[in-house]
Design an enzyme around this catalytic site. Structure first.
Site, PDB file in Angstrom:
ATOM      1  N   ASN A 106      -4.457   5.465  -2.147  1.00 36.79           N
ATOM      2  CA  ASN A 106      -5.773   5.655  -1.066  1.00 36.79           C
ATOM      3  C   ASN A 106      -6.447   6.363  -2.161  1.00 36.79           C
ATOM      4  OD1 ASN A 106      -5.636   4.016   1.995  1.00 36.79           O
ATOM      5  ND2 ASN A 106      -3.371   4.470   0.790  1.00 36.79           N
TER       6      ASN A 106
ATOM      7  N   GLU B  82       1.045  -1.082  -0.299  1.00 38.15           N
ATOM      8  CA  GLU B  82      -0.194  -0.632   0.305  1.00 38.15           C
ATOM      9  C   GLU B  82       0.977   1.515   0.171  1.00 38.15           C
ATOM     10  OE1 GLU B  82      -3.162  -0.058   3.045  1.00 38.15           O
ATOM     11  OE2 GLU B  82      -3.890   1.936   2.702  1.00 38.15           O
TER      12      GLU B  82
ATOM     13  N   ASP C 296     -11.703  -0.055   2.336  1.00 42.39           N
ATOM     14  CA  ASP C 296     -11.237   1.092   3.655  1.00 42.39           C
ATOM     15  C   ASP C 296     -11.419   1.185   4.773  1.00 42.39           C
ATOM     16  OD1 ASP C 296      -7.902   0.976   4.310  1.00 42.39           O
ATOM     17  OD2 ASP C 296      -7.788   2.685   3.242  1.00 42.39           O
TER      18      ASP C 296
ATOM     19  N   GLU D 122      -7.912   2.099  -2.926  1.00 41.70           N
ATOM     20  CA  GLU D 122      -8.649   1.563  -1.751  1.00 41.70           C
ATOM     21  C   GLU D 122      -9.198   2.601  -1.528  1.00 41.70           C
ATOM     22  OE1 GLU D 122      -5.963   0.731   1.206  1.00 41.70           O
ATOM     23  OE2 GLU D 122      -5.072  -0.461   0.720  1.00 41.70           O
TER      24      GLU D 122
ATOM     25  N   GLU E  56      -6.239  -5.357   8.248  1.00 42.79           N
ATOM     26  CA  GLU E  56      -4.689  -4.597   8.753  1.00 42.79           C
ATOM     27  C   GLU E  56      -4.715  -3.460  10.197  1.00 42.79           C
ATOM     28  OE1 GLU E  56      -6.168  -0.059   6.975  1.00 42.79           O
ATOM     29  OE2 GLU E  56      -7.806   0.075   7.628  1.00 42.79           O
TER      30      GLU E  56
HETATM   31  P1  C2E Z   1      -5.422   3.872   6.150  1.00 39.74           P
HETATM   32  O1  C2E Z   1      -6.002   4.449   3.911  1.00 39.74           O
HETATM   33  O2  C2E Z   1      -6.337   3.432   6.739  1.00 39.74           O
HETATM   34  O3  C2E Z   1      -3.421   3.174   6.244  1.00 39.74           O
HETATM   35  C1  C2E Z   1      -3.506   3.055   7.091  1.00 39.74           C
HETATM   36  C2  C2E Z   1      -2.729   3.796   8.177  1.00 39.74           C
HETATM   37  O4  C2E Z   1      -2.623   2.145   8.940  1.00 39.74           O
HETATM   38  C3  C2E Z   1      -1.032   4.340   7.990  1.00 39.74           C
HETATM   39  O5  C2E Z   1      -1.511   5.539   8.292  1.00 39.74           O
HETATM   40  C4  C2E Z   1      -0.221   3.056   8.077  1.00 39.74           C
HETATM   41  O6  C2E Z   1       1.079   3.627   8.975  1.00 39.74           O
HETATM   42  C5  C2E Z   1      -0.969   3.385   9.293  1.00 39.74           C
HETATM   43  N1  C2E Z   1      -0.809   0.965   9.976  1.00 39.74           N
HETATM   44  C6  C2E Z   1      -0.577   0.596   9.246  1.00 39.74           C
HETATM   45  N2  C2E Z   1      -0.411  -0.681   9.979  1.00 39.74           N
HETATM   46  C7  C2E Z   1      -0.333  -0.434  11.379  1.00 39.74           C
HETATM   47  C8  C2E Z   1      -0.714  -1.309  12.948  1.00 39.74           C
HETATM   48  O7  C2E Z   1      -0.012  -2.274  12.686  1.00 39.74           O
HETATM   49  N3  C2E Z   1      -1.278  -0.124  13.714  1.00 39.74           N
HETATM   50  C9  C2E Z   1      -1.017   0.581  13.448  1.00 39.74           C
HETATM   51  N4  C2E Z   1      -1.777   1.151  14.983  1.00 39.74           N
HETATM   52  N5  C2E Z   1      -1.311   1.690  12.023  1.00 39.74           N
HETATM   53  C10 C2E Z   1      -1.161   1.525  11.410  1.00 39.74           C
HETATM   54  P2  C2E Z   1      -0.786   6.568   7.944  1.00 39.74           P
HETATM   55  O8  C2E Z   1       0.359   6.065   6.724  1.00 39.74           O
HETATM   56  O9  C2E Z   1      -0.435   7.532   8.268  1.00 39.74           O
HETATM   57  O10 C2E Z   1      -2.208   6.887   6.884  1.00 39.74           O
HETATM   58  C11 C2E Z   1      -3.075   7.710   7.543  1.00 39.74           C
HETATM   59  C12 C2E Z   1      -4.799   7.234   6.410  1.00 39.74           C
HETATM   60  O11 C2E Z   1      -4.285   8.736   5.493  1.00 39.74           O
HETATM   61  C13 C2E Z   1      -4.907   6.506   5.685  1.00 39.74           C
HETATM   62  O12 C2E Z   1      -5.384   4.874   6.212  1.00 39.74           O
HETATM   63  C14 C2E Z   1      -5.345   7.420   4.610  1.00 39.74           C
HETATM   64  O13 C2E Z   1      -6.603   6.713   4.852  1.00 39.74           O
HETATM   65  C15 C2E Z   1      -4.468   8.291   4.211  1.00 39.74           C
HETATM   66  N6  C2E Z   1      -3.703   8.158   3.757  1.00 39.74           N
HETATM   67  C16 C2E Z   1      -2.328   7.969   3.513  1.00 39.74           C
HETATM   68  N7  C2E Z   1      -2.042   7.778   2.080  1.00 39.74           N
HETATM   69  C17 C2E Z   1      -2.789   8.825   1.406  1.00 39.74           C
HETATM   70  C18 C2E Z   1      -2.557   9.016   0.058  1.00 39.74           C
HETATM   71  O14 C2E Z   1      -2.474   8.703  -0.689  1.00 39.74           O
HETATM   72  N8  C2E Z   1      -4.039   9.444  -0.496  1.00 39.74           N
HETATM   73  C19 C2E Z   1      -4.975   9.140   0.232  1.00 39.74           C
HETATM   74  N9  C2E Z   1      -6.320   9.772  -0.099  1.00 39.74           N
HETATM   75  N10 C2E Z   1      -5.265   8.895   1.590  1.00 39.74           N
HETATM   76  C20 C2E Z   1      -4.419   8.686   2.450  1.00 39.74           C
HETATM   77 CA    CA Z   2      -5.729   2.904   3.201  1.00 33.18          CA
HETATM   78 CA    CA Z   3      -7.210   1.108   6.325  1.00 33.39          CA
END
Ligand code: C2E
Ligand code: CA
Ligand code: CA
Length: 700
Positions: free
Chosen positions: A527, A469, A589, A559, A648
């Site tokens: 995403n 991802e 998602d 996603e 996830e």
């Molecule tokens: P998401 O799509 O649900 O992404 C997964 C988030 O969960 C990611 O946070 C990731 O670092 C975190 N994560 C992964 N494994 C674990 C785990 O074992 N425990 C915990 N506590 N967290 C875990 P991140 O990277 O901070 O991203 C947060 C959200 O930001 C994402 O949730 C997504 O909704 C959004 N996002 C990130 N990148 C993009 C993007 O390129 N475009 C868009 N539209 N949204 C994005």
């Molecule tokens: Ca995601």
């Molecule tokens: Ca997610």
């Protein structure tokens, strides 16, 4: 950020109830004060009316008195006139025929005297006149039937002279008051008339007849006429007064009513008839003062999501109907002890005593559930979602400030896509921060400040990496590496998210192409936000990017969240179908935190279901504790729909093996690998593939 949670310990219950009583009492107080306000109004209305009664009665009485007096004067005048008439008749018919001489100055002949005595006798006997004398032209009495043979006597008399000059000389007097009577005691009331008399032969006046016409009968008829007239006048004026009083009463009552109605409307929202902002501020302030500092109130603001679209698509009439529907639900759910208001186009406020039962959390849950019951408008089925901001506070804060804070929390909740947020001071200036961030982000994309980190998804059974991802980060020049939570929600509230997503898709395609070139083709999931799904050209641009990087569609997946689809189901479905037709994977998602039913998803080309990490983390409680129930259900549901199920947020090995055991297909999380830059991820992948290090490890 604190989300509302239902809390009902028995200890709470007790205070809840006491507080409930407080709340009820306060409502009753409010009702009572409204009652007493109405009483005061009524009393002041009555006071005004009493004033009116007195103020109008005085001039009406004065008018009555003036009219009666004038009438009395007219009657008296008429009485004198009547006496005058009698005297002229007596003079013409009785006295004149008996007089033959030129003047009375020389006295009367015996014949004249005898004639007068005879003709006047019945007049005096019957009382037509009480006394009668003839005087010469200067006033000496020349004939008096009481002394028919007396020589002329008495002093000269001015009235006689006046009568002879043509004046009506009529006086109300009593008998015996003339100088000629020599101070006899005053007798009966009479009208004394001086009537000039002619002799039977001549045309000029020979003297004057002094006649006393009895006033008694005249007075009686005057009194009678006066009495009936004044009675009529009194009745007439009274009726007039009562009539104008009745008109005034009815007019003031109507005015009072329309005043009250105006006051009511000034505090009502005309569309829903709910209280408006002014009214709820007033009510809540009153209640806060009553509750004192020991008990506060919780104020929540509900902001309907996507209301503008309902208005635009279904028209304003349907928009209004929809708002009334929401208003009914909000009022019913808030119950008798809550204060509700519509405070903005699509914003409602609820205020309840903080410790009242049911809690604000369950009230809001009730509203959410009720709004999920579909409402059909113009053949379109609608369910409504909303964002809530809430805050607790007491009288020291005040209703206005509580509403403002709840509004701040509500805006903050919208910006971070949270369904519910409680107020925190850090949310103040959130908007300003967000604006700066959005402005900076515009340049950040072009300036190459964004980077992608990659997090693997692995086969839950054998640990093989199935895909990755792509997660965006912002290498901010002053604030360091920013997580997407800090800037993506802000970008999502503007068109900027389109440019950001285009950038992410381009970089992900470049990375996927690079891995293909290295001989390790790995699908990359990006995403995609709601706004992109609504964009008609999004799919075309994606295909163009894939072509530019000579990448096949199966190496890029997207996603999306449930809410992204719900924002505009038709257009989202169209975009998704176009992508899926070309073989692109589509994952839902954060599954489970949204509010859509799977029925909605069934119609969409979804290939993957990502169970939200909140449910996955509960699995750590262990299978026996029931923490895996949701995950098990979603796994079988997803499989039933032919989807790959991904868990996830897998943070420990125990969860990973439990997932494998219950048949979850894919796992993602810190327990496997943290998101990391491409080269770090590649290094991790190499060590993982090396036979000696098959154990799961994390690159970050
Ligand atoms: P998401 O799509 O649900 O992404 C997964 C988030 O969960 C990611 O946070 C990731 O670092 C975190 N994560 C992964 N494994 C674990 C785990 O074992 N425990 C915990 N506590 N967290 C875990 P991140 O990277 O901070 O991203 C947060 C959200 O930001 C994402 O949730 C997504 O909704 C959004 N996002 C990130 N990148 C993009 C993007 O390129 N475009 C868009 N539209 N949204 C994005
Ligand atoms: Ca995601
Ligand atoms: Ca997610």
């Amino acid at each position: 950020m604190v989300s509302l949670a239902p809390a009902a310990t028995p200890a709470h219950d007790r205070s809840d109830n006491s507080c409930e009583d407080d709340s009820l009492a306060s409502l009753k107080d409010a009702g009572r004060s409204a009652d007493s306000r109405r009483m005061v109004e009524k009393r002041s209305g009555l006071g005004l009316f009493a004033f009116y009664v007195v103020a109008t009665l005085v001039p009406i009485l004065a008018l009555g008195v003036v009219l009666a007096r004038t009438y009395r004067e007219d009657l008296d005048e008429q009485g004198l006139h009547d006496a005058g008439e009698i005297s002229s008749i007596v003079a013409e018919a009785t006295v004149s025929p008996e007089l033959s001489g030129d003047t009375l100055t020389n006295g009367l002949t015996a014949e004249e005297r005898a004639g007068l005595v005879k003709s006047l006798e019945p007049i005096l006997r019957e009382g037509t006149a009480l006394r009668l004398r003839l005087r010469d032209r200067v006033g000496h009495v020349v004939f008096d039937p009481e002394r028919p043979n007396a020589a002329p006597f008495g002093p000269r008399n001015n009235e006689v002279v006046e009568a002879l000059t043509g004046k009506d000389v009529r006086l109300r007097t009593h008998l015996n008051t003339d100088a000629a009577d020599h101070a006899r005691t005053a007798g009966t009331a009479a009208v004394e008339v001086y009537e000039p008399v002619r002799a039977s032969t001549g045309s000029h006046f020979v003297g004057v007849m002094e006649i006393y016409v009895p006033y008694g009968p005249i007075a009686r008829s005057i009194d009678q006429a006066y009495r009936s007239m004044t009675t009529l006048l009194a009745i007439g004026l009274l009726v007039l007064w009562a009539l104008s009083g009745a008109i005034t009463w009815s007019v003031t009552r109507k005015l009072r009513r329309s005043n009250a109605e105006n006051r009511f409307l000034a505090k009502r929202d005309p569309l829903t008839r709910m209280a408006n902002r002014f009214a709820i501020v007033e009510d809540v302030d009153a209640n806060l003062r009553r509750l004192g500092v020991d008990h506060g109130m919780t104020v929540a603001i509900l902001d309907i999501d996507g209301f503008t679209e309902i208005n635009e698509v279904l028209g304003h009439a349907n928009g209004d109907e929809f708002l009334r529907h929401v208003a009914r639900i909000v009022q019913a759910s808030a119950g008798r002890t809550g204060f509700t208001a519509r405070i903005g186009a699509d914003q409602f406020a609820i205020a309840r005593a903080t410790c009242s039962n049911p809690t604000m959390a369950s009230v809001i849950r009730g509203i959410r559930n009720a709004l999920l019951d579909e409402l059909e408008l113009d053949g379109v089925t609608l369910t409504a979602e909303f964002t809530v901001g809430f805050v607790d506070g007491d009288a020291t804060v005040g209703a206005s400030e509580l509403l403002r804070r709840a509004g701040v929390a509500c805006r903050a909740a919208k910006q971070v896509n949270a369904p519910v947020l409680s107020y925190e001071p850090s949310q103040e200036g959130f908007d300003a921060d967000r604006l700066t961030l959005v402005a900076e982000l515009r340049h950040a994309i072009d300036d190459g400040q964004l980077v992608l980190h990659y997090q693997p998804k692995v086969n839950a059974a054998d640990g093989a990496v199935t895909s990755v991802e792509a997660l965006v980060r912002w290498q901010h020049p002053t604030r360091g590496l920013l997580a997407p939570d800090v800037f993506v929600p802000a970008a999502e509230s503007t068109e900027l998210i389109i440019g950001l997503t285009d950038w992410v898709v381009d970089r992900a395609c470049a990375q996927a192409a690079a891995w293909v070139a290295l001989g390790m083709p790995l699908p990359i999931a990006v995403n995609v936000s709601a706004r992109c799904l609504r964009d008609h050209e999004f799919a075309d641009r994606m295909f163009a990017t894939l072509r530019r990087h000579e990448l096949s569609t199966d190496l890029i997946a997207i996603e999306i969240t449930e809410t992204a689809v719900i924002a505009d189901p038709e257009r989202a479905a169209a975009t998704l179908r176009r992508l899926a037709e070309r073989g692109m994977g589509v994952a839902i998602d954060d599954f489970g935190v949204g509010y859509t039913s799977l029925a909605h998803l069934d119609r969409l080309p979804i290939t993957e279901l990502k169970i939200d990490r909140e449910f996955v983390s509960r699995m750590a409680l262990g299978a026996g504790a029931g923490g895996d129930a949701v995950v098990r259900a979603v796994v079988s549901l997803g499989h039933g729909l032919g989807m790959t199920v991904v868990a996830e947020g897998v943070e420990d090995d125990a969860t990973l093996s439990l997932l494998a055991e219950i048949g979850c297909d894919v796992a993602q999380g810190y327990a496997i690998a943290r998101p990391a830059p491409a080269e770090v991820f590649e290094a991790w992948l190499h060590t993982r593939r090396a036979p000696a290090e098959s154990a799961v490890s994390s690159p970050a």
